[in-house]
Design a protein around this motif. Structure first.
Motif, PDB file in Angstrom:
ATOM      1  N   ASP A   4      -5.641 -37.271 -82.758  1.00 27.09           N
ATOM      2  CA  ASP A   4      -6.122 -36.274 -83.714  1.00 27.09           C
ATOM      3  C   ASP A   4      -7.646 -36.180 -83.681  1.00 27.09           C
ATOM      4  O   ASP A   4      -8.207 -35.083 -83.677  1.00 27.09           O
ATOM      5  CB  ASP A   4      -5.665 -36.596 -85.141  1.00 27.09           C
ATOM      6  N   ARG A   7      -8.657 -34.524 -80.452  1.00 25.28           N
ATOM      7  CA  ARG A   7      -8.373 -33.095 -80.525  1.00 25.28           C
ATOM      8  C   ARG A   7      -9.433 -32.393 -81.372  1.00 25.28           C
ATOM      9  O   ARG A   7      -9.935 -31.336 -81.003  1.00 25.28           O
ATOM     10  CB  ARG A   7      -6.983 -32.834 -81.099  1.00 25.28           C
ATOM     11  N   GLU A   8      -9.796 -33.003 -82.511  1.00 25.93           N
ATOM     12  CA  GLU A   8     -10.832 -32.426 -83.368  1.00 25.93           C
ATOM     13  C   GLU A   8     -12.157 -32.351 -82.622  1.00 25.93           C
ATOM     14  O   GLU A   8     -12.876 -31.355 -82.717  1.00 25.93           O
ATOM     15  CB  GLU A   8     -11.012 -33.267 -84.641  1.00 25.93           C
ATOM     16  N   THR A  10     -12.584 -32.143 -79.360  1.00 29.78           N
ATOM     17  CA  THR A  10     -12.468 -31.087 -78.347  1.00 29.78           C
ATOM     18  C   THR A  10     -12.589 -29.713 -78.996  1.00 29.78           C
ATOM     19  O   THR A  10     -13.274 -28.840 -78.484  1.00 29.78           O
ATOM     20  CB  THR A  10     -11.125 -31.207 -77.589  1.00 29.78           C
ATOM     21  N   GLU A  11     -11.929 -29.531 -80.134  1.00 30.42           N
ATOM     22  CA  GLU A  11     -11.999 -28.250 -80.843  1.00 30.42           C
ATOM     23  C   GLU A  11     -13.424 -27.944 -81.275  1.00 30.42           C
ATOM     24  O   GLU A  11     -13.870 -26.794 -81.207  1.00 30.42           O
ATOM     25  CB  GLU A  11     -11.061 -28.253 -82.054  1.00 30.42           C
ATOM     26  N   LEU A  12     -14.159 -28.969 -81.685  1.00 30.64           N
ATOM     27  CA  LEU A  12     -15.553 -28.801 -82.081  1.00 30.64           C
ATOM     28  C   LEU A  12     -16.410 -28.385 -80.887  1.00 30.64           C
ATOM     29  O   LEU A  12     -17.235 -27.473 -80.982  1.00 30.64           O
ATOM     30  CB  LEU A  12     -16.080 -30.120 -82.683  1.00 30.64           C
ATOM     31  N   VAL A  14     -15.320 -26.882 -78.154  1.00 38.41           N
ATOM     32  CA  VAL A  14     -14.914 -25.519 -77.784  1.00 38.41           C
ATOM     33  C   VAL A  14     -15.549 -24.506 -78.738  1.00 38.41           C
ATOM     34  O   VAL A  14     -16.078 -23.474 -78.293  1.00 38.41           O
ATOM     35  CB  VAL A  14     -13.373 -25.378 -77.754  1.00 38.41           C
ATOM     36  N   ALA A  15     -15.540 -24.798 -80.033  1.00 38.61           N
ATOM     37  CA  ALA A  15     -16.144 -23.889 -81.012  1.00 38.61           C
ATOM     38  C   ALA A  15     -17.649 -23.731 -80.744  1.00 38.61           C
ATOM     39  O   ALA A  15     -18.191 -22.621 -80.828  1.00 38.61           O
ATOM     40  CB  ALA A  15     -15.910 -24.401 -82.429  1.00 38.61           C
ATOM     41  N   HIS A  18     -18.013 -21.540 -77.714  1.00 35.81           N
ATOM     42  CA  HIS A  18     -17.735 -20.149 -78.072  1.00 35.81           C
ATOM     43  C   HIS A  18     -18.957 -19.505 -78.724  1.00 35.81           C
ATOM     44  O   HIS A  18     -19.301 -18.359 -78.421  1.00 35.81           O
ATOM     45  CB  HIS A  18     -16.528 -20.054 -78.995  1.00 35.81           C
ATOM     46  N   THR A 101     -15.595 -20.416 -71.129  1.00 40.46           N
ATOM     47  CA  THR A 101     -15.297 -21.648 -71.873  1.00 40.46           C
ATOM     48  C   THR A 101     -14.737 -22.694 -70.922  1.00 40.46           C
ATOM     49  O   THR A 101     -15.147 -23.861 -70.939  1.00 40.46           O
ATOM     50  CB  THR A 101     -14.296 -21.372 -73.016  1.00 40.46           C
TER      51      THR A 101
END
Length: 182
Positions: A4, A7-8, A10-12, A14-15, A18, A101
């Motif tokens: 988790d 994943r958080e 990685t999401e950060l 990616v954001a 972006h 990305t």
């Protein structure tokens, strides 16, 4: 639990990518319609569709502003990947975002490290003067290896050559060229 957090993270990342991509794209989205000039131009002659690359255009500038240093061929391949099926000469943000990305996540087209650039210049300067004359630089860049085009040579000279000494102090030039990963 660790998955988790990963994943958080990685999401950060990616954001963040972006946002950087969108900010860079918007600089060249002059019409505010989520498109930029690809630098590609299609020429239709009778039954032939000849596509030529006139320049890297705005999309090349955007890609390089994001810290990527693709060759002209790699840049052309990226443009083809994000172009519409019927090339219009424009790139839509919706197609560019996922491709760029992925490029950033994979750390593709990284610039050459500073120490390797320095060694390359030192090979061209066997007497270890710390500089190359304008004439030496032109000779090496247009006659050796993969030659620079006239446009590339003019661009490099305008950034690299000290007009007073008519030479390039390559350590200063390298320091100016190096992309900060931060």
């Amino acid at each position: 639990m660790a998955d988790d957090k990963e994943r958080e993270g990685t999401e950060l990342v990616v954001a963040e990518f972006h946002k950087k991509i969108k900010d860079a794209f918007e600089v060249f989205d002059h019409e505010a319609n989520n498109t930029v000039d690809s630098g590609e131009r299609s020429i239709h002659i009778a039954y032939f569709n000849l596509q030529t690359l006139n320049s890297v255009g705005e999309i090349g500038t955007i890609i390089r502003s994001l810290g990527c240093c693709p060759s002209e061929g790699e840049l052309h391949d990226l443009i083809v990947e994000v172009e519409e099926e019927e090339p219009t000469g424009y790139i839509r943000f919706e197609k560019f975002l996922p491709v760029m990305t992925k490029v950033l996540l994979e750390k593709r087209y990284r610039p050459i490290p500073e120490d390797i650039l320095l060694r390359a210049f030192e090979v061209l300067d066997p007497s270890k003067r710390g500089f190359l004359t304008k004439e030496e630089l032109i000779k090496y860049m247009t006659e050796e290896g993969e030659p620079f085009s006239q446009e590339e040579m003019e661009e490099m000279l305008s950034a690299a050559i000290d007009p007073e000494s008519n030479s390039i102090r390559y350590k200063d030039y390298i320091a100016m060229m190096v992309v900060d990963d931060g």
